[in-house]
Design an enzyme around this catalytic site. Structure first.
Site, short mmCIF file in Angstrom:
data_model
loop_
_atom_site.label_atom_id
_atom_site.label_comp_id
_atom_site.label_asym_id
_atom_site.label_seq_id
_atom_site.Cartn_x
_atom_site.Cartn_y
_atom_site.Cartn_z
N ASP A 172 0.81 -1.22 0.00
CA ASP A 172 0.00 0.00 0.00
C ASP A 172 0.85 1.27 0.00
OD1 ASP A 172 -2.38 -1.66 0.36
OD2 ASP A 172 -1.71 -1.86 2.44
N HIS A 229 -3.90 -1.58 -6.65
CA HIS A 229 -3.06 -0.47 -7.09
C HIS A 229 -3.95 0.66 -7.61
CE1 HIS A 229 0.50 -3.47 -7.75
NE2 HIS A 229 0.15 -3.33 -6.49
N GLN A 270 2.15 -6.25 -3.20
CA GLN A 270 2.37 -6.25 -1.76
C GLN A 270 3.67 -5.47 -1.44
OE1 GLN A 270 1.29 -9.58 -3.18
NE2 GLN A 270 -0.63 -8.52 -2.90
#
Length: 408
Positions: A12, A40, A198
């Site tokens: 994130d 995303h 990730q």
């Protein structure tokens, strides 16, 4: 040039925006790991796009994108995502390809994933998208690859709902398949951008195991997930936020204390829009963890860092970052593998002066306030890694280079 973009925290970090920004100078974009558990977000011209499996370069109309061998593909979710792009005026046909070595997620894997996590004594906090099950089947040598869809003997192993599901998507998937290793060799003289999913701290080997994802979210995954060797990677970029977030369970030493720092946490979460793109879950927020970031730089050979969300601190009188852990009275600056030690770690914080002005219009490093540059330069010195790109907002153009990775 071959440029790799990875998350340098627990995901994130803003990888989608940075891949989109860098894709302008690339000819091809390749996603090398993960599946529909990734989220995303890209904002262009005020319009927001949430991508999960399709590489972020797809918004550039002249780019071809590839879903790599290290990915696990959910066909239903993939085609829903492609339809979303089409509905938003993005012509993707003829530009999206899938490695024939990528693995397939079956619908029943989703419930299996949730049941497996619920049965754990220490739940991981899975997204429930079937990712872990697909990777487990792959490791057991029982998985289903795209290349297997026209292997009659393999397909005979599936019946009932599995067979009906695969029959629904088989022809469309096979029409998009490529030999990715052959393509990467064919394009060896072109600019290729490799997109991770990730983050470094969620990598199956070097992350905070067992509270990790099931794929290779490390920089090395770009080689294994795309059918090339590590010598072919020229630049590795690690994206990190000016603070820390994490989704799901697992240790996070710099997490804000809800009782004493609840107001600070809520401000960062709301201003930074810290809610999962895939799950909608509120992210855990905390101070920037430089111990973890330095570890991510070392274990991934990061050449250049990308700092995002710096503008979140625009109104602060002062900001703080973690420079060490206090574990049972011992000051630690190396990132521990032991989860019990991590859970006891208390952050040793250093204060920095705030800049009390908006960074939104800054388009060069020199335009940043001196106190913002001091913060950036402390991070560089601590991590022994330069910051090559800085983002000061969500829009594509609210970003600037300090060093262009496409230039040798």
């Amino acid at each position: 040039m071959k440029v790799v973009v990875i998350g340098a925290q627990w995901g994130d970090e803003g990888k989608g925006k940075i891949v989109d920004y860098l894709a302008e100078r690339a000819k091809y974009v390749v996603r090398y790991a993960g599946g529909p558990n990734a989220g995303h977000t890209i904002v262009v011209g005020g319009k927001e796009y949430a991508l999960h499996q399709v590489p972020s370069g797809i918004l550039h109309p002249d780019k071809s994108v590839f879903l790599g061998a290290g990915m696990v593909i959910d066909p239903e979710a993939l085609f829903n995502e492609l339809q979303m792009l089409k509905d938003n005026g993005i012509d993707w046909e003829g530009r999206v390809f899938i490695s024939d070595r990528a693995h397939i997620i079956l619908p029943r894997y989703r419930q299996m994933d949730k049941d497996r996590d619920a049965a754990r004594k220490r739940p991981i906090g899975t997204t429930g998208r079937g990712i872990g099950i697909a990777y487990a089947e792959k490791a057991k040598r029982d998985g289903l690859r795209l290349a297997d869809l026209d292997w009659a003997e393999k397909m005979a192993e599936y019946d009932g709902e599995d067979k009906a599901y695969l029959d629904t998507y088989k022809e469309r998937l096979l029409a998009m398949r490529v030999d990715l290793t052959a393509k990467m060799y064919e394009f060896r003289d072109d600019n290729i951008l490799f997109e991770g999913a990730q983050g470094a701290m969620l990598d199956i080997d070097s992350g905070t195991y067992p509270y990790v994802s099931s794929g290779a979210s490390c920089a090395a995954g770009a080689a294994t997930g795309c059918g090339i060797g590590p010598h072919d990677l020229d630049v590795i970029m690690g994206v990190f936020k000016a603070y820390q977030t994490r989704v799901g369970n697992g240790p996070m030493p710099t997490e804000f204390n809800n009782e004493s720092e609840g107001e600070l946490c809520e401000y960062v979460r709301k201003t930074g829009r810290e809610y999962g793109v895939t799950t909608g879950r509120a992210r855990r927020c905390g101070y920037l963890d430089l111990v973890a970031l330095h570890y991510a730089c070392r274990v991934n050979s990061i050449d250049s860092l990308v700092l995002t969300h710096l503008d979140i601190y625009d109104t602060f009188d002062e900001i703080e970052a973690c420079i060490a852990y206090d574990i049972d009275g011992k000051i630690v600056t190396d990132f521990p593998a032991n989860v019990a030690a991590m859970e006891k770690a208390k952050p040793v914080l250093q204060k920095f002066s705030g800049w009390k002005t908006s960074l939104k219009t800054c388009r060069s490093y020199e335009k940043l306030p001196r106190s913002a540059r001091d913060y950036v330069e402390f991070i560089e010195d601590y991590c022994k890694t330069p910051v090559g790109i800085i983002s000061v907002g969500y829009e594509r153009d609210e970003t600037f280079f300090r060093k262009n990775p496409w230039k040798k």
